[in-house]
Design a protein around this motif. Structure first.
Motif, PDB file in Angstrom:
ATOM      1  N   GLY A 519       5.388 -42.737 -12.915  1.00 47.37           N
ATOM      2  CA  GLY A 519       6.628 -43.002 -12.192  1.00 47.37           C
ATOM      3  C   GLY A 519       6.555 -42.730 -10.709  1.00 47.37           C
ATOM      4  O   GLY A 519       7.448 -43.164  -9.965  1.00 47.37           O
ATOM      5  N   SER A 520       5.491 -42.026 -10.257  1.00 45.95           N
ATOM      6  CA  SER A 520       5.348 -41.773  -8.816  1.00 45.95           C
ATOM      7  C   SER A 520       3.913 -41.368  -8.498  1.00 45.95           C
ATOM      8  O   SER A 520       3.364 -40.475  -9.136  1.00 45.95           O
ATOM      9  N   PHE A 521       3.316 -42.045  -7.543  1.00 46.16           N
ATOM     10  CA  PHE A 521       2.024 -41.659  -6.981  1.00 46.16           C
ATOM     11  C   PHE A 521       1.918 -42.296  -5.611  1.00 46.16           C
ATOM     12  O   PHE A 521       2.601 -43.275  -5.305  1.00 46.16           O
ATOM     13  N   MET A 522       1.064 -41.737  -4.767  1.00 40.96           N
ATOM     14  CA  MET A 522       0.983 -42.216  -3.387  1.00 40.96           C
ATOM     15  C   MET A 522      -0.452 -42.179  -2.878  1.00 40.96           C
ATOM     16  O   MET A 522      -1.268 -41.338  -3.288  1.00 40.96           O
ATOM     17  N   ALA A 523      -0.746 -43.114  -1.975  1.00 38.28           N
ATOM     18  CA  ALA A 523      -2.051 -43.219  -1.325  1.00 38.28           C
ATOM     19  C   ALA A 523      -1.909 -44.243  -0.212  1.00 38.28           C
ATOM     20  O   ALA A 523      -0.904 -44.968  -0.141  1.00 38.28           O
ATOM     21  N   ARG A 524      -2.878 -44.318   0.620  1.00 38.44           N
ATOM     22  CA  ARG A 524      -2.891 -45.425   1.576  1.00 38.44           C
ATOM     23  C   ARG A 524      -3.200 -46.721   0.824  1.00 38.44           C
ATOM     24  O   ARG A 524      -3.793 -46.696  -0.254  1.00 38.44           O
ATOM     25  N   LYS A 525      -2.798 -47.820   1.403  1.00 35.34           N
ATOM     26  CA  LYS A 525      -2.870 -49.091   0.686  1.00 35.34           C
ATOM     27  C   LYS A 525      -4.277 -49.380   0.168  1.00 35.34           C
ATOM     28  O   LYS A 525      -4.447 -49.755  -1.007  1.00 35.34           O
ATOM     29  N   ASN A 526      -5.289 -49.178   0.981  1.00 35.68           N
ATOM     30  CA  ASN A 526      -6.648 -49.513   0.556  1.00 35.68           C
ATOM     31  C   ASN A 526      -7.118 -48.623  -0.591  1.00 35.68           C
ATOM     32  O   ASN A 526      -7.846 -49.074  -1.490  1.00 35.68           O
ATOM     33  N   ASP A 527      -6.722 -47.353  -0.591  1.00 32.88           N
ATOM     34  CA  ASP A 527      -7.089 -46.462  -1.695  1.00 32.88           C
ATOM     35  C   ASP A 527      -6.324 -46.816  -2.966  1.00 32.88           C
ATOM     36  O   ASP A 527      -6.852 -46.654  -4.078  1.00 32.88           O
ATOM     37  N   MET A 528      -5.112 -47.306  -2.832  1.00 36.75           N
ATOM     38  CA  MET A 528      -4.372 -47.721  -4.017  1.00 36.75           C
ATOM     39  C   MET A 528      -4.950 -49.011  -4.595  1.00 36.75           C
ATOM     40  O   MET A 528      -4.947 -49.212  -5.817  1.00 36.75           O
ATOM     41  N   LEU A 529      -5.482 -49.873  -3.745  1.00 31.82           N
ATOM     42  CA  LEU A 529      -6.169 -51.070  -4.244  1.00 31.82           C
ATOM     43  C   LEU A 529      -7.425 -50.687  -5.027  1.00 31.82           C
ATOM     44  O   LEU A 529      -7.789 -51.359  -6.000  1.00 31.82           O
TER      45      LEU A 529
END
Length: 700
Positions: A519-529
């Motif tokens: 339900g919730s997690f965060m990272a910079r866009k490239n790390d989330m990719l």
């Protein structure tokens, strides 16, 4: 001449030095002693020795000799032969004298005794004569160059003592039957003398056949030597293995110390940053001499987000819609997902055609106008922004955050839709901002984009998992990974004082959430990719899938093929679950001992509140809502189970200046208690709302 006085004494062969151990062993084993030329005193001495029992070395020789049953028989045969020879010599003294003249000259080995000494020995009483039987005198630790020799007055036989690799040598001293002189152990003056004596002994022994008993003794000696060498080699190998093990353990300990030092350094840096931040905030407060003003019910939210169009009632918001076509997914494992198949109510189409992907379909993505230039972006998947997606949109607007919503206007087919929607949303964002991915209908925020950014940078991480109190799905193999669990806790500890609330809150150090929550997690866009890419690599058809269904699931990290095939006994589900994908991603990085993937266990940034009672919720002197159990004011609050969703209305009612816009608060309070935040609980949204809770109930 009479045989008793004038005739020469019968000649008895002088026993070689290697016969001494055999005779001693025979006596210890209970067999008859070898023939002797002595009188009754010798027999009495032997009988007395047998009554007293063998000495410790003799007992040792006896135990060794019992291993060869043929030795006693060989010894008896040799004694019989020697007795027969004595009889012949007594009957034919002239032949005996002739044989003595033909014997090899042994002047180099034996010196004749003086006549006076022999006469004195003849006059000596029988009871004073030395015993003639072979006797083990002493167990010595002989030096490497020690040799066994006879008295210089007798026949000299020299043999180099072969020293074993370990243990003492048993040195046997004997008496010569004819003159009763005791052999002794001496150390030769030089190696050259020993070699010369050995050569002479070899020449002498080559002239005589080797008795069978000696061959047996040699075989026993060789076997014992080989066994000792094998034992020594085994001990050496064990010592080498222990040394190697110590080296490996030392290496592990050094690696552990290095990692602990890195963790401690991270904590120190975080504490320094927090202290610096605290000082800056105190300076700002002293300069302004006011705290953050509370926003009343009629006050407008921060400017800059959906200023020109924001209509919750009709689901119309300022921004743009990007359509991500099926072609973007065609060559991936997502191509067979139910989301892309033809609708079942499509007219004039067979079931076989409906089961195939519809190339005209697309994944819709809504993004506010400021997304491409923002430092922080919130993403979520909602099939209907008007009925359920409005909660995260309104909370983002209240805190001035840019939003990207995927899936609006589509039907919900399962949690694979969320993953495909997140992939489409990420590819719709320019740059590399910090991305906070959340659920759409049960999450509320209380931090600005700058506060999210500050806390994320302080965490010194690439990926931060929001947590919950239990593991779902309950993958049995994960509970056995105690080292990984310990590492997870260490990484959570590094978040330190991030998110600490002001007075009256107090940090407690409690970590109520111990496993990742989707339900919730965060990272910079490239790390989330990278998380999306790794999920696609992990996806595999579950063993229980039907041939005509998509059947993909996320294979758990670190499990065998056999475990993966055992769906019912291993704990994972036989359908696609986005949280199973997230916990597998978490476990894989725990197994790698990553320092950059961390679980937020206490709400430093992301917090799953569950059904926390309202009396455990407070507000500090900075107007931040905090959890009393941890003492932290989380930026994100996730009410992550059906029973907890009632807290959406409780929070809106208790904190009118937080979390939602004034109109958003009104909308929230107007929804039913059965479906808080859901303005229009239709079939599609209801399925999305209860899918995971129904799955959990089915497993209990």
């Amino acid at each position: 001449m009479s045989s008793s006085s004038s005739s020469p004494a019968p000649v008895v062969p002088t026993p070689r030095k290697d016969a001494a151990p055999a005779a001693a062993t025979s006596a210890a084993a209970g067999g008859p002693p070898p023939p002797r030329s002595g009188g009754s005193s010798s027999s009495a001495s032997a009988q007395q020795q047998q009554q007293q029992g063998p000495t410790k070395p003799q007992a040792l020789e006896a135990r060794v000799w019992q291993k060869s049953e043929s030795f006693v028989e060989d010894d008896e045969e040799e004694r019989a032969a020697m007795k027969e020879q004595e009889q012949r010599e007594q009957q034919h003294p002239e032949e005996r004298e002739q044989e003595q003249q033909q014997q090899p000259n042994q002047e180099q080995q034996v010196e004749e005794q003086p006549q006076q000494q022999r006469e004195e020995e003849q006059l000596q009483p029988e009871e004073q004569k030395p015993r003639e039987e072979l006797e083990v005198l002493e167990v010595l630790e002989a030096p490497a160059d020690a040799v066994l020799v006879e008295d210089n007055k007798e026949e000299s036989k020299v043999a180099e003592s072969a020293r074993a690799e370990e243990g003492p040598n048993v040195v046997v001293a004997v008496t010569r039957e004819e003159k009763e002189d005791v052999k002794e152990v001496v150390v030769p003056a030089s190696v050259e003398e020993v070699k010369e004596e050995v050569k002479e002994e070899v020449k002498e022994e080559e002239k005589q056949p080797i008795p069978r008993w000696r061959l047996n003794m040699q075989n026993i000696a060789h076997s014992a030597s080989d066994a000792l060498k094998r034992r020594t080699s085994t001990i050496s190998n064990e010592r080498e293995q222990q040394q190697e093990q110590h080296v490996v353990e030392d290496g592990k300990e050094q690696e552990k110390q290095r990692i602990d030092a890195e963790i401690e350094e991270q904590r120190r840096q975080i504490d320094m940053e927090n202290e610096q931040k605290r000082k800056e905030e105190e300076e700002e407060e002293a300069a302004a001499k006011v705290v953050e003003p509370e926003m009343g019910e009629d006050e407008a939210p921060p400017r800059g987000v959906m200023e020109n169009l924001y209509d919750i009632d009709n689901g119309r918001y300022e921004g743009e819609v990007v359509q991500v076509p099926f072609a973007f997914y065609a060559n991936t494992k997502w191509a067979g997902a139910d989301f892309w198949k033809h609708d079942w109510d499509t007219p004039n189409m067979s079931d076989e055609q409906k089961a195939k992907p519809d190339p005209t379909k697309f994944m819709p993505v809504f993004k506010t106008h400021g997304v491409d230039s923002a430092d922080v972006v919130v993403t979520a998947h909602a099939t209907n922004i008007k009925s359920t997606g409005w909660v995260i949109v309104d909370s983002a607007k209240r805190n001035g955050l840019q939003v990207v919503i995927s899936g609006n206007g589509t039907d919900f087919h399962g949690f694979a839709d969320k993953m495909m929607g997140l992939k489409a949303a990420l590819h719709s964002i320019n740059g590399n901002p910090i991305v906070i991915n959340t659920d759409a209908n049960d999450v509320m925020l209380q931090c600005s984009g700058q506060e999210f950014k500050n806390r994320f940078n302080q965490a010194n991480a690439d990926f931060i998992f929001g947590g919950e109190t239990q593991l779902w799905p309950e993958i049995h193999a994960y509970f056995e990974k105690t080292d990984e669990i310990a590492w997870k806790e260490k990484m959570s500890d590094t978040l330190g004082k991030i998110g600490a609330a002001g007075p009256p809150a107090q940090l407690t150090g409690a970590h109520p959430n111990v496993w990742a929550n989707a339900g919730s997690f965060m990272a910079r866009k490239n790390d989330m990719l990278k998380y999306i890419e790794e999920t696609e690599q992990r996806m595999a058809r579950h063993p229980g899938s039907e041939p005509d269904e998509w059947g993909m699931t996320c294979r758990p990290a670190g499990v065998t093929d056999e475990d993966f095939a055992d769906v019912n006994g291993s704990g994972w589900v036989n359908w696609f679950d986005d949280q199973e994908c997230l916990t597998s991603f978490q476990m894989r990085h725990l197994m790698d001992r990553s320092l950059r993937h961390k679980l937020d266990a206490d709400g430093s940034i992301l917090f799953s509140a569950g059904g926390t009672p309202m009396d455990q919720i407070g507000k500090d002197n900075k107007n931040m809502v905090f959890h009393k159990e941890t003492g932290k004011a989380s930026c994100l609050w996730h009410f992550n189970n059906p029973q907890a969703k009632i807290r959406l209305k409780d929070f809106a009612n208790a904190f009118p200046d937080k979390f939602l816009t004034p109109h958003g608060r009104e909308v929230m309070l107007s929804t039913s208690d059965e479906h808080p935040g859901n303005r229009d609980p239709g079939p599609s949204s209801a399925a999305a709302f209860s899918a995971r809770s129904s799955a959990r109930a089915a497993t209990n």
